[in-house]
Design a protein around this motif. Structure first.
Motif, mmCIF file in Angstrom:
data_model
loop_
_atom_site.group_PDB
_atom_site.id
_atom_site.type_symbol
_atom_site.label_atom_id
_atom_site.label_comp_id
_atom_site.label_asym_id
_atom_site.label_seq_id
_atom_site.Cartn_x
_atom_site.Cartn_y
_atom_site.Cartn_z
ATOM 1 N N VAL A 128 -55.994 147.422 47.114
ATOM 2 C CA VAL A 128 -55.404 146.238 46.485
ATOM 3 C C VAL A 128 -55.317 146.499 44.984
ATOM 4 N N VAL A 129 -54.102 146.417 44.466
ATOM 5 C CA VAL A 129 -53.835 146.690 43.054
ATOM 6 C C VAL A 129 -53.812 145.373 42.281
ATOM 7 N N ALA A 130 -54.557 145.315 41.195
ATOM 8 C CA ALA A 130 -54.670 144.086 40.404
ATOM 9 C C ALA A 130 -53.336 143.696 39.775
ATOM 10 N N ARG A 131 -53.050 142.404 39.779
ATOM 11 C CA ARG A 131 -51.841 141.891 39.137
ATOM 12 C C ARG A 131 -51.980 141.993 37.624
ATOM 13 N N ASP A 132 -50.851 142.106 36.933
ATOM 14 C CA ASP A 132 -50.866 142.215 35.468
ATOM 15 C C ASP A 132 -51.619 141.047 34.834
ATOM 16 N N SER A 133 -51.356 139.836 35.337
ATOM 17 C CA SER A 133 -51.985 138.641 34.757
ATOM 18 C C SER A 133 -53.501 138.664 34.924
ATOM 19 N N ARG A 141 -56.829 142.559 27.991
ATOM 20 C CA ARG A 141 -55.693 143.339 27.480
ATOM 21 C C ARG A 141 -54.665 143.527 28.584
ATOM 22 N N LYS A 142 -53.436 143.802 28.180
ATOM 23 C CA LYS A 142 -52.401 144.096 29.155
ATOM 24 C C LYS A 142 -52.605 145.510 29.706
ATOM 25 N N PRO A 143 -52.244 145.744 30.962
ATOM 26 C CA PRO A 143 -52.319 147.118 31.474
ATOM 27 C C PRO A 143 -51.249 147.983 30.810
ATOM 28 N N ILE A 144 -51.512 149.265 30.696
ATOM 29 C CA ILE A 144 -50.521 150.185 30.134
ATOM 30 C C ILE A 144 -49.314 150.280 31.067
ATOM 31 N N ILE A 145 -49.595 150.352 32.361
ATOM 32 C CA ILE A 145 -48.557 150.489 33.389
ATOM 33 C C ILE A 145 -48.420 149.160 34.127
ATOM 34 N N ASP A 146 -47.180 148.712 34.348
ATOM 35 C CA ASP A 146 -46.996 147.425 35.029
ATOM 36 C C ASP A 146 -47.380 147.519 36.505
ATOM 37 N N GLU A 147 -47.594 146.370 37.124
ATOM 38 C CA GLU A 147 -48.153 146.296 38.475
ATOM 39 C C GLU A 147 -47.300 146.986 39.538
ATOM 40 N N GLU A 148 -45.976 146.878 39.438
ATOM 41 C CA GLU A 148 -45.112 147.495 40.449
ATOM 42 C C GLU A 148 -45.202 149.014 40.404
ATOM 43 N N GLN A 149 -45.268 149.576 39.202
ATOM 44 C CA GLN A 149 -45.388 151.031 39.086
ATOM 45 C C GLN A 149 -46.761 151.497 39.543
ATOM 46 N N ARG A 150 -47.795 150.740 39.200
ATOM 47 C CA ARG A 150 -49.145 151.104 39.643
ATOM 48 C C ARG A 150 -49.234 151.070 41.169
ATOM 49 N N LEU A 151 -48.590 150.070 41.773
ATOM 50 C CA LEU A 151 -48.576 149.966 43.232
ATOM 51 C C LEU A 151 -47.847 151.153 43.851
ATOM 52 N N TYR A 152 -46.715 151.533 43.273
ATOM 53 C CA TYR A 152 -45.931 152.655 43.806
ATOM 54 C C TYR A 152 -46.740 153.950 43.759
ATOM 55 N N VAL A 153 -47.401 154.192 42.638
ATOM 56 C CA VAL A 153 -48.169 155.430 42.479
ATOM 57 C C VAL A 153 -49.326 155.477 43.473
ATOM 58 N N ILE A 154 -50.100 154.402 43.552
ATOM 59 C CA ILE A 154 -51.279 154.400 44.426
ATOM 60 C C ILE A 154 -50.873 154.476 45.897
ATOM 61 N N SER A 155 -49.704 153.916 46.237
ATOM 62 C CA SER A 155 -49.230 153.951 47.627
ATOM 63 C C SER A 155 -48.938 155.368 48.092
ATOM 64 N N ASN A 156 -48.655 156.250 47.152
ATOM 65 C CA ASN A 156 -48.260 157.610 47.499
ATOM 66 C C ASN A 156 -49.360 158.640 47.264
ATOM 67 N N ALA A 163 -51.196 150.038 50.572
ATOM 68 C CA ALA A 163 -51.525 149.439 49.277
ATOM 69 C C ALA A 163 -50.686 148.187 49.080
ATOM 70 N N ILE A 164 -51.307 147.152 48.537
ATOM 71 C CA ILE A 164 -50.610 145.892 48.275
ATOM 72 C C ILE A 164 -51.032 145.366 46.910
ATOM 73 N N LEU A 165 -50.244 144.442 46.373
ATOM 74 C CA LEU A 165 -50.635 143.750 45.151
ATOM 75 C C LEU A 165 -51.592 142.619 45.508
ATOM 76 N N GLY A 166 -52.551 142.375 44.632
ATOM 77 C CA GLY A 166 -53.486 141.282 44.854
ATOM 78 C C GLY A 166 -52.846 139.932 44.575
ATOM 79 N N GLU A 167 -53.636 138.890 44.733
ATOM 80 C CA GLU A 167 -53.168 137.526 44.477
ATOM 81 C C GLU A 167 -53.558 137.112 43.060
ATOM 82 N N GLU A 168 -52.695 136.353 42.416
ATOM 83 C CA GLU A 168 -52.975 135.932 41.043
ATOM 84 C C GLU A 168 -54.016 134.822 40.983
ATOM 85 N N ASP A 169 -53.971 133.902 41.934
ATOM 86 C CA ASP A 169 -54.842 132.730 41.856
ATOM 87 C C ASP A 169 -56.197 132.928 42.524
ATOM 88 N N ASP A 170 -56.291 133.890 43.449
ATOM 89 C CA ASP A 170 -57.543 134.087 44.196
ATOM 90 C C ASP A 170 -57.634 135.554 44.603
#
Length: 238
Positions: A128-133, A141-156, A163-170
């Protein structure tokens, strides 16, 4: 020179042929297509035809021919699964544990690879990849790499099953979705295991085993994103 098979050898081959048929039957029951593609559907139908041939030869007592047809069917299905065109589960895979790993994965480094390799020793790795927020919320601090790119890299990365993106609220909603057998925490992750276990139990997820990875990779000088950032600043921002 041709040699007649003994009764014990014939019985063993029959048992193996039956096992192949049973595995294929279960695989077809759980098979789902990832999108609509006529060529993929035709390939699956070809695997089904081999499966029918395997059953035909088994009923005739031609167990070796049955095994050959079954292996052709298995090869087609495994190939399509590796290409992520279909998904299914072999019977033995149902006993493989789901291992949950979560993190920011901002600037992939050897420490991330080490964590995933260790997780893969326990079973199938779900990341599970953390959302930017949430990175801003928890790290300030903001991540250097945005969430979609981080997800793509880790998926491969080798060893990652999904691999999936996490939830922002929970952040624990992903745990509820995946329902892993194991949650593997990195050695430096700032999560209290006991508090996590209590929250999981409160949500009805009390059978999840929470494990803290004690080993830490220190072979290389830049085994954390912060060290990489510090080095870039020291080299190029003076």
């Amino acid at each position: 020179m041709f040699r007649w098979q003994t009764l014990s050898e014939t019985s063993e081959i029959k048992s193996r042929a039956f096992k192949y048929l049973r595995n294929l039957e279960e695989a077809f029951k759980t098979l789902v297509f990832k999108g609509k593609n006529e060529e993929v559907m035709e390939a699956v139908n070809e695997a089904k035809r081999y499966f029918e041939d395997a059953k035909y030869y088994f009923d005739k007592g031609s167990f070796i021919d049955s095994i050959v047809c079954s292996t052709y069917a298995e090869g087609i299905l495994d190939g399509l699964k590796m290409l992520k065109l279909i998904d299914f589960a072999w019977p033995f895979e149902r006993h493989i544990k789901k291992v949950f790993v979560a993190g920011t994965f901002d600037i992939i480094h050897p420490g991330h690879i080490f964590l995933i390799k260790k997780a893969a020793e326990y079973g199938k790795v779900y990341v599970v990849v953390a959302r930017d927020s949430n990175v801003v919320k928890f790290k300030g601090r903001k991540p250097i790499i945005d969430e979609e790119q981080r997800l793509y890299v880790i998926s491969n990365i080798k060893g990652v099953y999904k691999a999936i993106l996490g939830e922002e609220d929970d952040i624990l909603k992903a745990v509820e979705r995946i329902r892993p057998d194991i949650i593997l925490l990195g050695p430096d992750q700032k999560i209290d295991e006991n508090n996590l276990r209590k929250e999981l139990e409160r949500r009805g997820l009390k059978n999840i085993n929470v494990i803290r990875l004690k080993e830490k990779l220190e072979t290389y000088s830049c085994c954390s994103s912060s060290k990489i950032i510090d080095r870039v600043i020291s080299y190029y921002c003076k």
